[in-house]
Design a protein around this motif. Sequence first.
Motif, PDB file in Angstrom:
ATOM      1  N   TYR A 286      53.737  -8.591   9.919  1.00 15.18           N
ATOM      2  CA  TYR A 286      54.497  -9.053  11.076  1.00 15.18           C
ATOM      3  C   TYR A 286      55.394 -10.214  10.678  1.00 15.18           C
ATOM      4  N   ILE A 287      56.572 -10.257  11.282  1.00 14.53           N
ATOM      5  CA  ILE A 287      57.467 -11.403  11.171  1.00 14.53           C
ATOM      6  C   ILE A 287      57.332 -12.195  12.470  1.00 14.53           C
ATOM      7  N   ILE A 288      57.015 -13.487  12.353  1.00 16.37           N
ATOM      8  CA  ILE A 288      56.889 -14.344  13.532  1.00 16.37           C
ATOM      9  C   ILE A 288      58.044 -15.341  13.500  1.00 16.37           C
ATOM     10  N   THR A 289      58.798 -15.407  14.591  1.00 20.42           N
ATOM     11  CA  THR A 289      59.946 -16.315  14.663  1.00 20.42           C
ATOM     12  C   THR A 289      59.773 -17.289  15.820  1.00 20.42           C
ATOM     13  N   GLY A 290      60.418 -18.447  15.673  1.00 20.84           N
ATOM     14  CA  GLY A 290      60.485 -19.437  16.741  1.00 20.84           C
ATOM     15  C   GLY A 290      61.935 -19.752  17.050  1.00 20.84           C
ATOM     16  N   SER A 291      62.218 -20.080  18.289  1.00 19.47           N
ATOM     17  CA  SER A 291      63.605 -20.283  18.705  1.00 19.47           C
ATOM     18  C   SER A 291      63.851 -21.716  19.149  1.00 19.47           C
ATOM     19  N   GLN A 314      57.832 -26.151  25.155  1.00 19.68           N
ATOM     20  CA  GLN A 314      58.854 -26.699  26.039  1.00 19.68           C
ATOM     21  C   GLN A 314      60.156 -26.987  25.301  1.00 19.68           C
ATOM     22  N   GLU A 315      60.051 -27.270  24.009  1.00 18.59           N
ATOM     23  CA  GLU A 315      61.231 -27.574  23.212  1.00 18.59           C
ATOM     24  C   GLU A 315      61.305 -26.612  22.023  1.00 18.59           C
ATOM     25  N   ALA A 316      62.236 -26.869  21.136  1.00 14.61           N
ATOM     26  CA  ALA A 316      62.464 -25.978  19.995  1.00 14.61           C
ATOM     27  C   ALA A 316      61.229 -25.881  19.108  1.00 14.61           C
ATOM     28  N   VAL A 317      60.991 -24.680  18.589  1.00 16.78           N
ATOM     29  CA  VAL A 317      59.927 -24.460  17.609  1.00 16.78           C
ATOM     30  C   VAL A 317      60.479 -24.872  16.250  1.00 16.78           C
ATOM     31  N   SER A 329      52.082 -22.710  15.382  1.00 16.53           N
ATOM     32  CA  SER A 329      53.466 -23.062  15.715  1.00 16.53           C
ATOM     33  C   SER A 329      53.510 -24.492  16.236  1.00 16.53           C
ATOM     34  N   GLY A 330      54.511 -25.239  15.766  1.00 20.47           N
ATOM     35  CA  GLY A 330      54.714 -26.614  16.207  1.00 20.47           C
ATOM     36  C   GLY A 330      56.100 -26.791  16.777  1.00 20.47           C
ATOM     37  N   SER A 331      56.239 -27.691  17.732  1.00 24.12           N
ATOM     38  CA  SER A 331      57.510 -27.807  18.448  1.00 24.12           C
ATOM     39  C   SER A 331      58.049 -29.231  18.413  1.00 24.12           C
ATOM     40  N   ALA A 332      59.299 -29.362  18.857  1.00 16.77           N
ATOM     41  CA  ALA A 332      59.996 -30.638  18.812  1.00 16.77           C
ATOM     42  C   ALA A 332      59.330 -31.683  19.689  1.00 16.77           C
TER      43      ALA A 332
END
Length: 555
Positions: A286-291, A314-317, A329-332
């Motif tokens: 699997y390819i996992i992407t964050g936006s 809530q913010e960008a990954v 996954s970690g976010s801004a």
Amino acid sequence: MGEVRKLQKKLRQIENLEIKITLTPEERFKISRKAELRSRLAQLQLQLSGPQQTLGIVGDGKKEKMKRQVENAPEALPSQMPPASKIHKGEKESKAQATPVPAARQEEAVGEAEIGRQRERTEPAKVSDYCRDTSRRCPDFDKEQQLQQQEAEFTSLKASWEKSKFRLRLLEGHNDIVTCVVAVDNLVVSGSRDTTVKVWHVPTATEQKNLGGHTGGVTCLSAPPPEYCKRLAWSLSLSDKERFILSGSADCNVKIWALSTGQCVKSIYTFNAVTALCFVPEEDGYIITGSDGGKVQAWSWHSFQNCQSVNAHQEAVTSIQSQGPLVFSGSAEGGVSVWENRCSDRDPLMLLHHWSSQVTGLRGGVDGRLTLSPRGDRVFLAYGQAWLKILHWRTGATSRVTNHSDITGVTDCVHQTGGLLISSCYDLANGESTLNLFSLPQCQYLVSLAWPDAPRILCFAAWTTGSGDHRWVTGGHNLTVLEQLPSSGKQRGDVTVRRDSGMDSCLQESEGDTEGDEDTDDYEDDDDDNDEGKDSWSDHAEDGGSRSWLRCVLQ
């Protein structure tokens, strides 16, 4: 002290301005003042370190507090724990030598000894007697031996790294900031804000291929394992030794490149600017992407179709990493999510835990770029502070490891290789950049690596050669390869290996002891009524906030 904080904030804002694509004349003027501000900051720190001060250079008071916290911590690190049995024995011997026993007490002791011998004949053996039995081993004795062995191993490892030597090689070709790097065999693949992906041959330090095809800045890279590359190669009638690279970009595309030909063999349009990705080697893959909007998506490696889309943050990954079937996954905004891949055609990701910024303690970061690296039940987090955060993802408990002896240090990336934890550190006050090495799993500080004119390190990759030597690559304003030299050789290294005594005294802290210091770096400058500070600097306060670095990349 107030002026010191204002200068530190201005320097931090300048560093964030420097990685923007376009600059206004006003911003260029602010950047031109960096040397002047650093000189003024150094003068103030020198004044504060004079004999009339008790705290020394800014940050020393906090460092001493952290040192006391570590010394008083109930669960000290193995290297800090002297063997309990030896202390107990020494205490008894010292007490016996210091206090003479009166004659009456001696006679009484002889009588008690005789009674004790009679009891030994009738009562079962006690725990202390069990420990004296040479045919068996006391658990405390085993623990003591284990701690001594761990400390000896750490001492040997530290000594070997203090003698290590590295040669530097600069890989020149990108004309903008390098945002991501990955290593594949003897190749380094780099992605840049200049929209290109480049392939480098490390032994010769030459550019092999320039993969142009993205129309936006490249933000992330990933290398699928060889067995998954082989499956795709068969379907494309390519050699079964073909290796592929995944690249994500602000142009909303994930591209799959064949390294031998440099051709894009597949492009996936995600409808969102891609800010992070990873490959999960489970089942068909699997390819996992964050936006940039906080969405996490899963894509089938077999069909390249979308399997799942979740508004996870809530913010960008800004970072996605896999560990077996787990995805982190970690976010801004400082939140971390933990997912389990159930290997299904639809909705393969099941959310196990989501820890908000209130739990991780990463509120109001300086540039909103969280980088993570999982290891077992722990996740190491870098978030632009002078320390590394450790999140125990099953329970939400947190602790932190000092990564700089002063509050002016900025941590941008963290990486694991073998038994090493490697983190970057950039000193805002003097512009020095270093790599700090820690031993795993105890997270004990080993050494720091520095070299002349080292820029701020925004990304990092590591691997070992067939002989076991380390090769590392750092990206930012420059793309640099660090190649470890044989310790027996006479060649001098280009890298300075040193130890920061301030980091020795504050290894690891529990979060409860340091809760009051969380927002040390995120002070406000509202009281600045002097110079042009309030007006000319406050207009970019948001740029130093939670999404400045990401905005720069996506422009």
